[in-house]
Structures are given as C-alpha cells and as structure tokens.
Design an enzyme around this catalytic site. Sequence first.
Site, short mmCIF file in Angstrom:
data_model
loop_
_atom_site.label_atom_id
_atom_site.label_comp_id
_atom_site.label_asym_id
_atom_site.label_seq_id
_atom_site.Cartn_x
_atom_site.Cartn_y
_atom_site.Cartn_z
N ASP A 131 0.90 -1.00 0.05
CA ASP A 131 -0.12 0.36 -0.22
C ASP A 131 0.64 1.41 0.11
OD1 ASP A 131 -2.67 -0.52 0.08
OD2 ASP A 131 -2.45 -1.54 2.05
N CYS A 132 2.18 1.13 -0.94
CA CYS A 132 2.58 1.94 -1.03
C CYS A 132 2.31 3.39 -1.67
CB CYS A 132 4.05 2.07 -1.10
SG CYS A 132 5.25 2.55 -1.30
#
Length: 268
Positions: free
Chosen positions: A163-164
């Site tokens: 979930d960068c």
Amino acid sequence: MKLFLAEPFKSLWAGRDAFVEVEGLSGEVYRELEGRRTLRTEVDGRGYFVKIHRGIGWGEIAKNLATAKLPVLGAGKEWDAIERLHEVGVPTMTAVAYGERGSNPAAQHSFIVTEELAPTTSLEDVSLNWRNEPPEPRLKRAFIAEVARLVGMMHRAGVNHRDCYICHFLLHTDKPVTADDFKLSVIDLHRAQTRRAITPRWRNKDLAALYFSALDIGLTRRDKLRFLQGYFRKPLREILLKEAALLTWLDKKADKLYQRKVRYGDAL
C-alpha cells in the site's frame, strides 16, 4: 500462541487474557470490517492504534486468491514488517502489544497495538495543493529525497509495503519543518510482506503505487529523476539505461491505476 506485551499493556493486562482485553478496548473506530477492526484508544493519556483480526473465513480467502490478491490473514505481517524496519533504521510505528492464536488461518485471532505517531500529517495532505501553490523548492527536493531513501531502505531490507502511497508517509510536526530538519515515518504495514530479499515483481508494484499516488501533485520530470537517483543510488545515466523497461512499465501501470481512480473513485 504468540504474545508480546510492553508497557502500559503489560501492567494493564497482567494476569488477564490479552485476547479478551483487546476486544474490550474502546475509542474512535477507523475501520470496521467483518474480519478486522481498527481503532484509536487512549491509555494514561497517550494514544494508541489497535488492529484486531478475527479471521476472514475460507470463502473470503478463496475469493481473494481467485482474483490474484493475497489475503490479509492476521496481524503477523505488520508485526514482522515493523520489526524489520526498526532493525534497519527506517522510521515507523512502535508496537507495544501483539498476539496471535489459532492454527487455522481462516479463523485465527490476532491483534497489534502501536503507539500513535503525533502530531503528524500525511504527505498526501502536505502536497494536496502543490499544483496550485508550489512548495519551497528546497523543501520539495528534500521530501522527494527522503521518500526515495526510505523506500529504498525498506526494499533493500526485504520488505514490500503493498500500500505504498504517499498517504502512508507521515510528516512529524512537533517542531518547525525545514528542508534541513524534518522526519518522515512509514505507516500502515498490515499488508506488507517480509522476506530475505524483495522480488522485482513486488518492488515494482510498490513503485507504481507510489508514482500513481503522486500523479496529481505537480511533480516535474526532474523531480521524478531525482527520486530515481535517490532510490537506486546510482548515476542517472546508468539507471535510464538499465531500468528502461521498468520506467516504461511504471508509466503504464500508474496511468492504469489513475484511470481506475477516475472511473471508480478512491476504491482501488
């Protein structure tokens, strides 16, 4: 069963069933799903974030796998990622309680409690109006360099975020923020994977997500190249030659994610 308790929860739950006690914590609920609950609570005037996983069932696991998604089965991934990032010096959350019981992955009960990082604001909020009101150039360059450094350290440590996005980088605001003096922390690691060495596939997915999340903030080509230099820690000419296929793929993947956002809103 796995159980780790630090203060204040070590004293607060002494002689009690931690899995029962964590379910009794109250506070502001941030997310309530069938198998997961996230809330903010306070103990002795200090804030903590609590994530409780209760198992998602074999049906949900099968549905995730059928759509090529890796399901989040418990708090263990976040615990492992936090430990690894602390080991290599990447600023992140501090876990003060963690528990896991049950061998059935579809019904496992687990939790993690982390200290609240405050006062902070996300880089998404910081950069929200950069396109109309550009930041001081030195500060923008410093932010880009630090995000590149942290993502590079994280990946070299064998952790991919999954979930960068820039919303998961928090800027600490307990003192004046300048280009020469600021701190960013990486958060929200519940989907992270930790291994001896990151694979190109998962590295690239993180980079594409990060690129996508920054598409609307007015970054220039020079800004993007500056990030690449900081991330790869190599001369720019070498990066452009050796990573040409990756850079082309990133453009296409980020654009694909952006088009999905336009069609469906924020539900990615």
